[in-house]
Every structure is written in C-alpha cells, then in structure tokens.
Design an enzyme around this catalytic site. Structure first.
Site, PDB file in Angstrom:
ATOM      1  N   SER A  52       0.819  -1.209   0.000  1.00 47.38           N
ATOM      2  CA  SER A  52       0.000   0.000   0.000  1.00 47.38           C
ATOM      3  C   SER A  52       0.860   1.270   0.000  1.00 47.38           C
ATOM      4  O   SER A  52       2.007   1.256   0.461  1.00 47.38           O
ATOM      5  CB  SER A  52      -0.920   0.013   1.220  1.00 47.38           C
ATOM      6  OG  SER A  52      -1.732  -1.134   1.220  1.00 47.38           O
TER       7      SER A  52
HETATM    8  N1  SAM Z   1      -0.600  -5.216   4.032  1.00 49.54           N
HETATM    9  C1  SAM Z   1       0.159  -5.460   2.833  1.00 49.54           C
HETATM   10  C2  SAM Z   1       1.524  -4.847   2.880  1.00 49.54           C
HETATM   11  O1  SAM Z   1       1.878  -4.204   3.880  1.00 49.54           O
HETATM   12  O2  SAM Z   1       2.277  -5.054   1.914  1.00 49.54           O
HETATM   13  C3  SAM Z   1      -0.574  -5.078   1.585  1.00 49.54           C
HETATM   14  C4  SAM Z   1      -1.663  -6.014   1.295  1.00 49.54           C
HETATM   15  S1  SAM Z   1      -2.158  -6.159  -0.386  1.00 49.54           S
HETATM   16  C5  SAM Z   1      -2.877  -4.601  -0.686  1.00 49.54           C
HETATM   17  C6  SAM Z   1      -3.529  -7.276  -0.138  1.00 49.54           C
HETATM   18  C7  SAM Z   1      -3.107  -8.678   0.197  1.00 49.54           C
HETATM   19  O3  SAM Z   1      -4.270  -9.390   0.618  1.00 49.54           O
HETATM   20  C8  SAM Z   1      -2.538  -9.447  -0.989  1.00 49.54           C
HETATM   21  O4  SAM Z   1      -1.263  -9.918  -0.683  1.00 49.54           O
HETATM   22  C9  SAM Z   1      -3.526 -10.589  -1.180  1.00 49.54           C
HETATM   23  O5  SAM Z   1      -2.929 -11.791  -1.613  1.00 49.54           O
HETATM   24  C10 SAM Z   1      -4.109 -10.719   0.211  1.00 49.54           C
HETATM   25  N2  SAM Z   1      -5.423 -11.380   0.294  1.00 49.54           N
HETATM   26  C11 SAM Z   1      -6.500 -11.246  -0.520  1.00 49.54           C
HETATM   27  N3  SAM Z   1      -7.514 -12.023  -0.090  1.00 49.54           N
HETATM   28  C12 SAM Z   1      -7.062 -12.663   1.019  1.00 49.54           C
HETATM   29  C13 SAM Z   1      -7.641 -13.594   1.926  1.00 49.54           C
HETATM   30  N4  SAM Z   1      -8.883 -14.044   1.807  1.00 49.54           N
HETATM   31  N5  SAM Z   1      -6.887 -14.033   2.956  1.00 49.54           N
HETATM   32  C14 SAM Z   1      -5.613 -13.593   3.130  1.00 49.54           C
HETATM   33  N6  SAM Z   1      -5.007 -12.727   2.305  1.00 49.54           N
HETATM   34  C15 SAM Z   1      -5.728 -12.251   1.264  1.00 49.54           C
END
Ligand code: SAM
Length: 206
Positions: free
Chosen positions: A52
């Site tokens: 993000s």
């Molecule tokens: N917090 C992260 C960082 O500091 O880099 C950024 C997160 S990124 C915007 C969103 C993440 O959510 C992705 O890596 C994606 O694979 C994960 N994601 C999506 N659906 C998910 C789920 N049901 N359970 C766990 N992770 C999930």
C-alpha cells in the site's frame, strides 16, 4: 516520505512516525522497485498484489488507536510492511496471507529485521482465525461487506479498520465494538486489491 507524505497530511502521532522512520520500506519490495519504495503510491509486489501507499499504511495504523499492548489480526500480509509497522506499536501481530510465496517472502524480511512479534499464516483471512479474539483487526484488501467472522472475533472495546465497497473502489471504515454494539464510521475513499474468499469477492476460495 514521513515529513512530506505523512506529517503534512495531518498524521502527527510520534510513535507511528518513528516506526515509519525505523522500518526500511525498500526491503519489502523487489529490487526493480527499490528506487520507488519511498514514493507516494502503492507498488507491485508480484502475484498481482501490492504494497500500500505509505500514507494509507500510516492512516490505517492511526485509525487503530494503538496503545502498545494490543493483539492485532491483519488480513492480507502482502509484503509484510504494514505488519512490521504494527509490530513496533503493539504487543503481537497475527497476519494471514492467501498467497504462500508472498507469506514466505514477508517472513524472511521480518526475520532479517529481527522482528519477532509477527506471526504469519497462510490461508483465507476472510474467515479470520477460528476461535480467535483480537483487540484490533486490520484488513488490507477490499471487502464487499463487513465479514461476519471478523466482527465476531473483534473483542469488546476493539477496533477494526477495513476497506468496504466495490471491487475497484471502496470506503475506509472504522468499526468499533462497545458493550457488544457495533458502530461504523467512514474515513474516506480508497482503492485496494480484492479480498478473495468466503466473505470476500470470490467465494470459491475457502
Ligand atoms: N498489508 C500489505 C503490505 O503491507 O504489503 C498489503 C496487502 S495487499 C494490498 C492485499 C493482500 O491481501 C494481498 O497480498 C492478497 O494476496 C491478500 N489477500 C487477498 N484475499 C485474502 C484472503 N482471503 N486471505 C488472506 N489474504 C488475502
């Protein structure tokens, strides 16, 4: 990054600013992206996912109103950067990532930084942790609605921060639980990659 993008936009919490000064954000992106790591936008981390924008990390962190003794659940470990910031400001962070390769990469960066109070799990975070109970929950992927299991797993006096809305445009929502009652407050528009899974955008993933 901290003075221009975060302080100037009104986030002045010294502990958050200091955590963001301490954590080397460039280690959480691949080498091709390193020169952009401190810029004012999200970056690709591979697998179709993103780290993000720094300001969004600071904003979501400040909305959690951390005092230092909280047990936090993060959904969407991604690069591990948000978890690393939270680790400096709370007692323990549990973080769930659905893509194993991202989870493993995040674990190795956190290990390199000697951050020991983050525990990363691979799985579907839209259902949280069965039987779990958390002071704070932060969802860093876009959800169509408030996931019921996460509301249940939020402790009384707890706070959850989550982007809710359409697949490509959401509202950042702060959910507070007090005496079992839920209140919701909108904190502005945002764009996150979708939360996949039951209670997310693609119910086939469990
Ligand atoms: N917090 C992260 C960082 O500091 O880099 C950024 C997160 S990124 C915007 C969103 C993440 O959510 C992705 O890596 C994606 O694979 C994960 N994601 C999506 N659906 C998910 C789920 N049901 N359970 C766990 N992770 C999930």
């Amino acid at each position: 990054m901290v003075s221009e993008q975060i302080e100037k936009r009104g986030i002045n919490n010294k502990k958050i600013l200091s955590a963001m000064l301490d954590i080397p954000r460039h280690l959480f992106v691949n080498e091709a992206q390193r020169e952009y790591a401190y810029n004012d936008y999200p970056l690709s981390i591979g697998e179709g996912q993103t780290i993000s924008q720094p300001y969004i990390v600071a904003l979501m962190t400040s909305l959690l109103e951390l005092k230092g003794d909280e047990i936090i659940l993060e959904i969407g470990t991604g690069s591990g950067y948000q978890a690393a910031i939270l680790a400096k400001l709370a007692e323990t962070v549990y973080s769930i990532e659905k893509i194993e390769v991202l989870a493993k990469r995040a674990m190795s960066v956190l290990m390199m930084l000697n951050i020991k109070n983050v525990h990363i799990m691979v799985g579907n975070g839209s259902i949280g942790v069965q039987g779990g109970s958390f002071d704070r929950i932060i969802v860093t992927a876009a959800s169509p609605d408030l996931p019921e299991p996460l509301i249940e797993q939020l402790k009384d006096d707890g706070i959850m921060v989550i982007p809710v809305g359409e697949k490509y445009s959401q509202m950042l929502i702060v959910v507070k639980k007090k005496h079992g009652e839920i209140t919701k407050e909108e904190k502005g528009g945002c764009i996150f990659v979708p939360l996949i899974g039951k209670y997310g955008f693609d119910s086939q993933f469990n």
